[in-house]
Design a protein around this motif. Structure first.
Motif, PDB file in Angstrom:
ATOM      1  N   LEU A 143      -9.989   0.025   2.635  1.00 35.48           N
ATOM      2  CA  LEU A 143      -9.616   0.002   1.228  1.00 35.48           C
ATOM      3  C   LEU A 143      -8.893   1.277   0.836  1.00 35.48           C
ATOM      4  CD1 LEU A 143     -12.877  -1.527  -0.278  1.00 35.48           C
ATOM      5  CD2 LEU A 143     -10.747  -2.696   0.291  1.00 35.48           C
ATOM      6  N   ILE A 144      -9.439   2.392   1.284  1.00 37.16           N
ATOM      7  CA  ILE A 144      -8.819   3.686   0.969  1.00 37.16           C
ATOM      8  C   ILE A 144      -9.270   4.678   2.031  1.00 37.16           C
ATOM      9  CG2 ILE A 144     -10.686   4.534  -0.518  1.00 37.16           C
ATOM     10  CD1 ILE A 144      -8.430   5.613  -2.390  1.00 37.16           C
ATOM     11  N   ALA A 145      -8.386   5.591   2.371  1.00 38.29           N
ATOM     12  CA  ALA A 145      -8.718   6.632   3.344  1.00 38.29           C
ATOM     13  C   ALA A 145      -8.085   7.937   2.892  1.00 38.29           C
ATOM     14  CB  ALA A 145      -8.216   6.247   4.737  1.00 38.29           C
ATOM     15  N   ALA A 146      -8.765   9.035   3.174  1.00 41.56           N
ATOM     16  CA  ALA A 146      -8.272  10.356   2.774  1.00 41.56           C
ATOM     17  C   ALA A 146      -8.428  11.318   3.937  1.00 41.56           C
ATOM     18  CB  ALA A 146      -9.031  10.864   1.552  1.00 41.56           C
ATOM     19  N   LYS A 147      -7.461  12.225   4.062  1.00 39.63           N
ATOM     20  CA  LYS A 147      -7.496  13.245   5.105  1.00 39.63           C
ATOM     21  C   LYS A 147      -7.082  14.583   4.512  1.00 39.63           C
ATOM     22  CE  LYS A 147      -4.457  11.553   7.904  1.00 39.63           C
ATOM     23  NZ  LYS A 147      -3.590  11.419   9.108  1.00 39.63           N
ATOM     24  N   MET A 148      -7.642  15.633   5.052  1.00 37.43           N
ATOM     25  CA  MET A 148      -7.164  16.977   4.772  1.00 37.43           C
ATOM     26  C   MET A 148      -7.173  17.735   6.088  1.00 37.43           C
ATOM     27  SD  MET A 148      -8.297  19.793   1.892  1.00 37.43           S
ATOM     28  CE  MET A 148      -9.892  20.168   2.592  1.00 37.43           C
ATOM     29  N   ALA A 149      -6.054  18.356   6.421  1.00 42.69           N
ATOM     30  CA  ALA A 149      -5.950  19.041   7.709  1.00 42.69           C
ATOM     31  C   ALA A 149      -5.020  20.227   7.579  1.00 42.69           C
ATOM     32  CB  ALA A 149      -5.441  18.085   8.792  1.00 42.69           C
ATOM     33  N   GLY A 150      -5.305  21.252   8.356  1.00 42.02           N
ATOM     34  CA  GLY A 150      -4.445  22.431   8.356  1.00 42.02           C
ATOM     35  C   GLY A 150      -5.226  23.687   8.651  1.00 42.02           C
ATOM     36  N   GLY A 158       0.844  -1.191   0.000  1.00 46.08           N
ATOM     37  CA  GLY A 158       0.000   0.000   0.000  1.00 46.08           C
ATOM     38  C   GLY A 158       0.875   1.235   0.000  1.00 46.08           C
ATOM     39  N   THR A 159       0.226   2.383   0.066  1.00 40.73           N
ATOM     40  CA  THR A 159       1.008   3.618   0.063  1.00 40.73           C
ATOM     41  C   THR A 159       0.196   4.753   0.661  1.00 40.73           C
ATOM     42  OG1 THR A 159       2.369   5.070  -1.303  1.00 40.73           O
ATOM     43  CG2 THR A 159       0.247   4.414  -2.214  1.00 40.73           C
ATOM     44  N   ASP A 160       0.905   5.717   1.220  1.00 36.87           N
ATOM     45  CA  ASP A 160       0.335   6.999   1.631  1.00 36.87           C
ATOM     46  C   ASP A 160       0.962   8.076   0.758  1.00 36.87           C
ATOM     47  OD1 ASP A 160      -0.959   5.629   3.608  1.00 36.87           O
ATOM     48  OD2 ASP A 160       0.216   6.438   5.271  1.00 36.87           O
ATOM     49  N   ALA A 161       0.139   8.980   0.300  1.00 36.20           N
ATOM     50  CA  ALA A 161       0.633  10.115  -0.493  1.00 36.20           C
ATOM     51  C   ALA A 161       0.113  11.399   0.122  1.00 36.20           C
ATOM     52  CB  ALA A 161       0.179  10.005  -1.941  1.00 36.20           C
ATOM     53  N   ARG A 162       1.029  12.324   0.395  1.00 36.54           N
ATOM     54  CA  ARG A 162       0.660  13.596   1.013  1.00 36.54           C
ATOM     55  C   ARG A 162       1.045  14.745   0.089  1.00 36.54           C
ATOM     56  NH1 ARG A 162       0.052  15.210   6.519  1.00 36.54           N
ATOM     57  NH2 ARG A 162       0.694  13.108   7.125  1.00 36.54           N
ATOM     58  N   TYR A 163       0.144  15.704  -0.025  1.00 35.98           N
ATOM     59  CA  TYR A 163       0.408  16.882  -0.847  1.00 35.98           C
ATOM     60  C   TYR A 163       0.073  18.132  -0.040  1.00 35.98           C
ATOM     61  CZ  TYR A 163      -0.012  20.420  -4.485  1.00 35.98           C
ATOM     62  OH  TYR A 163       0.135  21.566  -5.229  1.00 35.98           O
ATOM     63  N   ARG A 164       1.020  19.047  -0.005  1.00 37.60           N
ATOM     64  CA  ARG A 164       0.808  20.304   0.701  1.00 37.60           C
ATOM     65  C   ARG A 164       0.107  21.273  -0.250  1.00 37.60           C
ATOM     66  NH1 ARG A 164       3.537  21.409   5.249  1.00 37.60           N
ATOM     67  NH2 ARG A 164       5.257  20.030   4.642  1.00 37.60           N
ATOM     68  N   ILE A 165      -1.203  21.443  -0.058  1.00 36.68           N
ATOM     69  CA  ILE A 165      -2.013  22.273  -0.945  1.00 36.68           C
ATOM     70  C   ILE A 165      -1.590  23.734  -0.848  1.00 36.68           C
ATOM     71  CG2 ILE A 165      -4.371  22.976  -1.500  1.00 36.68           C
ATOM     72  CD1 ILE A 165      -5.293  20.351  -0.158  1.00 36.68           C
ATOM     73  N   THR A 166      -1.432  24.200   0.374  1.00 31.10           N
ATOM     74  CA  THR A 166      -0.913  25.530   0.666  1.00 31.10           C
ATOM     75  C   THR A 166       0.124  25.356   1.780  1.00 31.10           C
ATOM     76  OG1 THR A 166      -2.440  26.112   2.465  1.00 31.10           O
ATOM     77  CG2 THR A 166      -3.237  26.433   0.209  1.00 31.10           C
ATOM     78  N   SER A 177      -2.653  20.561   4.106  1.00 25.46           N
ATOM     79  CA  SER A 177      -2.159  19.399   3.375  1.00 25.46           C
ATOM     80  C   SER A 177      -3.242  18.336   3.279  1.00 25.46           C
ATOM     81  CB  SER A 177      -0.919  18.812   4.068  1.00 25.46           C
ATOM     82  OG  SER A 177      -1.242  18.340   5.353  1.00 25.46           O
ATOM     83  N   ALA A 178      -3.127  17.499   2.245  1.00 21.54           N
ATOM     84  CA  ALA A 178      -4.064  16.401   2.017  1.00 21.54           C
ATOM     85  C   ALA A 178      -3.286  15.105   1.944  1.00 21.54           C
ATOM     86  CB  ALA A 178      -4.840  16.623   0.721  1.00 21.54           C
ATOM     87  N   THR A 179      -3.876  14.034   2.486  1.00 19.06           N
ATOM     88  CA  THR A 179      -3.247  12.713   2.504  1.00 19.06           C
ATOM     89  C   THR A 179      -4.211  11.691   1.939  1.00 19.06           C
ATOM     90  OG1 THR A 179      -1.968  13.273   4.485  1.00 19.06           O
ATOM     91  CG2 THR A 179      -2.168  10.948   3.939  1.00 19.06           C
ATOM     92  N   LEU A 180      -3.709  10.847   1.062  1.00 16.04           N
ATOM     93  CA  LEU A 180      -4.478   9.746   0.500  1.00 16.04           C
ATOM     94  C   LEU A 180      -3.754   8.456   0.841  1.00 16.04           C
ATOM     95  CD1 LEU A 180      -6.927   8.954  -1.306  1.00 16.04           C
ATOM     96  CD2 LEU A 180      -5.336   8.972  -3.242  1.00 16.04           C
ATOM     97  N   SER A 181      -4.481   7.519   1.443  1.00 12.13           N
ATOM     98  CA  SER A 181      -3.882   6.258   1.868  1.00 12.13           C
ATOM     99  C   SER A 181      -4.609   5.107   1.181  1.00 12.13           C
ATOM    100  CB  SER A 181      -3.989   6.100   3.385  1.00 12.13           C
ATOM    101  OG  SER A 181      -3.439   4.873   3.802  1.00 12.13           O
ATOM    102  N   TYR A 182      -3.828   4.299   0.457  1.00  8.87           N
ATOM    103  CA  TYR A 182      -4.383   3.123  -0.202  1.00  8.87           C
ATOM    104  C   TYR A 182      -3.993   1.872   0.567  1.00  8.87           C
ATOM    105  CZ  TYR A 182      -4.692  -0.815  -3.414  1.00  8.87           C
ATOM    106  OH  TYR A 182      -4.961  -2.045  -3.967  1.00  8.87           O
ATOM    107  N   ASN A 183      -4.991   1.052   0.891  1.00  7.38           N
ATOM    108  CA  ASN A 183      -4.753  -0.215   1.588  1.00  7.38           C
ATOM    109  C   ASN A 183      -3.989   0.023   2.903  1.00  7.38           C
ATOM    110  OD1 ASN A 183      -5.139  -2.953   1.826  1.00  7.38           O
ATOM    111  ND2 ASN A 183      -3.338  -3.510   0.616  1.00  7.38           N
ATOM    112  N   THR A 184      -4.538   0.896   3.722  1.00  2.00           N
ATOM    113  CA  THR A 184      -3.896   1.307   4.972  1.00  2.00           C
ATOM    114  C   THR A 184      -3.659   0.120   5.887  1.00  2.00           C
ATOM    115  OG1 THR A 184      -5.207   3.323   4.748  1.00  2.00           O
ATOM    116  CG2 THR A 184      -4.014   3.007   6.816  1.00  2.00           C
ATOM    117  N   ASP A 185      -2.460   0.042   6.457  1.00  2.00           N
ATOM    118  CA  ASP A 185      -2.099  -1.085   7.326  1.00  2.00           C
ATOM    119  C   ASP A 185      -1.570  -0.553   8.654  1.00  2.00           C
ATOM    120  OD1 ASP A 185      -1.386  -4.136   7.553  1.00  2.00           O
ATOM    121  OD2 ASP A 185       0.394  -3.030   8.217  1.00  2.00           O
TER     122      ASP A 185
END
Length: 756
Positions: A384-391, A292-300, A304-312
């Motif tokens: 299966l998939i999880a998403a976060k946005m925080a800041g 699986g993987t986590d991907a984080r992107y700093r929007i500003t 930031s937003a985080t997308l996690s596929y197949n979180t373990d």
């Protein structure tokens, strides 16, 4: 309860208090109490020239360098000598506002990639420096000599990052939100090193700008630093040296000047993982692999937003076992890093999600992430998939979480959502709203929404802290059992040094049902009050602080009929200059169950009204010692019988590469028609090969489940932010002094981090 033991304890307590008040205990004079900021505890000190903290907040200019130093903890590069130094630090314990007894200096430089902090902790007795902890995020670091640094990177006087290190270069980090909420589960990517020499000890930190959120247009950050000298039980900080304040209160921080041309890169972070797992139960063996993987992107810079596929969550430590002597459910905290990293933004209404509570415990938590990924039986449900946005965006802080769960129990794929938005008002206050949608363990839809308001100031009554909270929540459930319910409450807090007080009220309707939250009791009104007087004697050399405390907790139903109550009086609670603590408490409790219920497997408590008394005594040995811990005992009535309990906690650090601890509690409950004993214990061993390679072991046992659990985790941070895990779990049935293996699980997990 009455008898010889009560008479002896009460008589000795009266004699001890009388001796203290007359000044005979320890040969001291009559005790004089003071709340002065510059109190002196010895006659010789009163005639000496004492430097005290000046008015105003200090500042330090950071220097840009072409290339940063090597992080080895030696601080011998020329660039450190060229940077301006800041200091000294001022005590907040034991002598508030007085210069620390050992000198501290620090300097700050930066390059294109990192900000660097070098700290010189001078010590007249370097052979007595305490440095035992090497493991990352080990709270025992606060028993060592340590440095605690707070960065307010947006200079908003509300939010920031915490970095802690010791002479071994061990690391501990946190995020602080709104000057109150600390999230210790944030794992930033940074480096630290320490060294001990004839001058004392030194620390060197490198914090990548990619690990921080900040506004590149601002050239000023807030900063504060505190130091602890373990053997002296002495603590001081750069600014705000008052005992009721904390270094993480970034509203009190000084300034770092001259931070220009800072860059965060593209703000992209990718963290893939792969794992292999073997599970065995009886004769059945199952081999699996996953990725699986986590991907984080700093929007500003602030969001930031985080997308996690197949979180373990294979590397998560198992829950600590608990025994339940009540008719209400136990609370087990969230331990999974993915949900904990941004949990501070979901703190709501003065109802803490993490850490200890100063009120009614955790009566209501509107969003409790432990509901996601576990079914009603506690079994794991894959995400299966999880998403976060925080800041943050301007004066708004926000957090959103969405998760898609795998089909389980015939419910199909389930989707859940939680959102929280709060707006800053005045200097430290906020107003906000929270909402959750979905039910992970039901075919019904569930919805929660509610506003809250927090008022906080550090300028109440001439520099004291005061906080007030109010909230209101509503839930609605669709489906065959459609219903709606509500909860609301308020709290007040005066968390200061000489006098501390708290009050809380909460009401929960019978139909209040947050599917993504936690509710301990329904159809109740809860009331809580606490007050303590905490003087610091100025003429008793062995005593640091004395506490006299009273707390009460009442729950009624919504018709105001009493359900449970507790009165706790602590007439004796001493904090000694050695760091040890002694306490004695009297507790009077009430419970009025409407129905029979069972505790300890087979002891039945009939419906009725019960009042009983308990007496508790304990001693807490200072954690700065090589061997530390706590001993406590309680005895008294319990419903219509008796109960006594003895507990022990011990920690032993023979050297910095090995730590051992043992917790044990024994309970004996005696009723006219039955007797029960309950044992619960845990043992830990921690082997530190380096600060980046540790091997942790945990063994737990309780007599109710008659089982032994073993959890072993080998953790190697092979490069900053990238880790390998080897996790080994076993569960044994413990009967007739024999162990029978029931289940084994072995997991190997490799993760990496890539930042752009």
């Amino acid at each position: 309860m009455s008898g010889p033991l009560t008479y002896i304890c009460n008589r000795r307590l009266r004699v001890f208090l009388a001796m203290m008040l007359l000044g005979f205990y320890g040969g001291g004079p009559i005790v004089v109490f003071s709340d002065q900021s510059n109190a002196i505890t010895t006659s010789s000190a009163s005639t000496a020239q004492v430097r005290t903290e000046p008015e105003g907040k200090p500042s330090l200019r950071a220097i840009r360098v072409q290339k940063g130093p090597e992080i080895d903890g030696r601080l011998d590069e020329a660039l450190w000598k060229e940077a301006p130094a800041a200091g000294p630090l001022w005590q907040y314990d034991p002598l508030p506002g007085v210069e620390m007894s050992e000198r501290t200096e620090f300097r700050i430089v930066y390059d294109d990639q990192n900000i660097y902090i070098g700290i010189w902790c001078f010590d007249s007795e370097p052979d007595k420096i305490n440095a035992r902890v090497m493991q990352r995020d080990n709270r025992s670091i606060f028993s060592d000599d340590y440095l605690y640094m707070a960065f307010d990177t947006f200079h908003d006087h509300r939010n920031g990052y915490i970095f802690v290190t010791n002479p071994n270069g061990a690391r501990y980090d946190q995020i602080v939100s709104n000057n109150i909420f600390l999230n210790s589960n944030w794992d930033g990517v940074w480096r630290a090193a320490g060294s001990v020499d004839k001058e004392g000890w030194k620390a060197e930190l490198a914090i990548p700008f990619k690990s921080l959120s900040f506004d590149p247009r601002k050239d000023v950050w807030g900063f504060n630093i505190s130091r602890s000298i373990s053997r002296k039980v002495e603590r001081g900080r750069w600014t705000g040296a008052k005992p009721h304040l904390h270094t993480f209160h970034v509203s009190q921080a000084g300034d770092i000047l001259g931070l220009t041309g800072l860059k965060q890169g593209l703000g992209i972070e990718i963290s893939p993982y792969a794992l292999a797992r073997m599970s065995r139960a009886g004769q059945d063996t199952d081999m699996t692999g996953d990725f699986g993987t986590d991907a984080r992107y700093r929007i500003t810079p602030k969001l930031s937003a985080t997308l996690s596929y197949n979180t373990d969550f294979a590397e998560t430590e198992v829950d600590q076992r608990q025994l339940n002597f009540t008719r209400f459910p136990l609370f087990f905290p969230e331990r999974r890093a993915f949900f904990l990293e941004d949990s501070g933004v979901f703190e709501y209404g003065g109802l803490p999600v993490t850490g200890r509570s100063t009120g009614l415990g955790k009566p209501v938590i509107p969003f409790f992430t432990r509901r996601i990924g576990r079914d009603n039986n506690g079994e794991t449900v894959p995400l299966l998939i999880a998403a976060k946005m925080a800041g943050r965006a301007g004066k708004y802080s926000m957090g959103f979480t969405d998760a898609v769960l795998e089909d389980h129990n015939g419910l199909g794929v389930r989707n859940v959502f939680a959102g929280r938005v709060a707006r800053d008002v005045w200097e430290q206050s906020s107003v906000g709203v929270i909402t959750t949608m979905g039910d992970p363990n039901s075919a019904n839809d569930n919805f929660l929404v509610g506003p809250d308001f927090r008022y906080r100031t550090s300028e109440f009554l001439n520099g004291k802290t005061f906080e007030a909270n109010v909230f209101a929540l509503s839930t609605n459930t669709d489906g065959p059992s459609a219903d709606s319910g509500f909860s609301y409450g308020t709290s007040l807090a005066y968390p200061n040094d000489l006098f501390r007080a708290n009050a809380q009220f909460i009401e929960v309707s019978d139909a209040f049902d947050p599917a993504l939250g936690f509710v301990q009791r329904k159809n109740v009104r809860g009331y809580y009050t606490y007050g303590s007087w905490n003087p610091r004697p100025t003429s008793v050399p062995w005593l640091r602080q004395y506490h006299i405390a009273y707390r009460t907790e009442h729950y009624t139903d919504r018709s105001n009929i009493l359900e449970t109550a507790e009165h706790r009086i602590t007439p004796l609670w001493l904090e000694l200059n050695s760091g040890d603590e002694i306490f004695v408490s009297y507790i009077r409790e009430f419970d009025g169950p409407d129905n029979d219920f069972t505790i300890l497997r087979d002891l039945t408590i009939p419906a009725g009204d019960y009042w009983w008394n308990q007496y508790r005594i304990g001693i807490d040995f200072a954690s700065r010692r090589k061997v530390s811990g706590e001993l406590s005992a309680s005895y008294g009535d319990f419903y219509f019988g008796d109960r006594w309990r003895v507990g022990a906690e011990a920690t032993y650090y023979p050297w910095k590469r090995l730590g051992l601890s043992l917790d044990y509690a024994y309970n004996h409950v005696s009723f006219p028609l039955g007797v029960a004993d309950a044992h619960i214990g845990a043992g830990r061993a921690l082997i530190n090969f380096t600060t980046n390679l540790v091997w942790a072991h945990l063994v737990q046992y309780d007599s109710l489940s008659e089982s032994v659990g073993y959890n072993s985790r080998l953790i190697w941070e092979y490069r900053p932010g990238s880790k390998l895990f080897a996790v080994f779990n076993q569960n044994y049935l413990a009967e007739n002094l024999t162990l029978t293996l029931r289940q084994t699980e072995v997991t190997l997990k490799a993760g990496a981090i890539f930042r752009f």
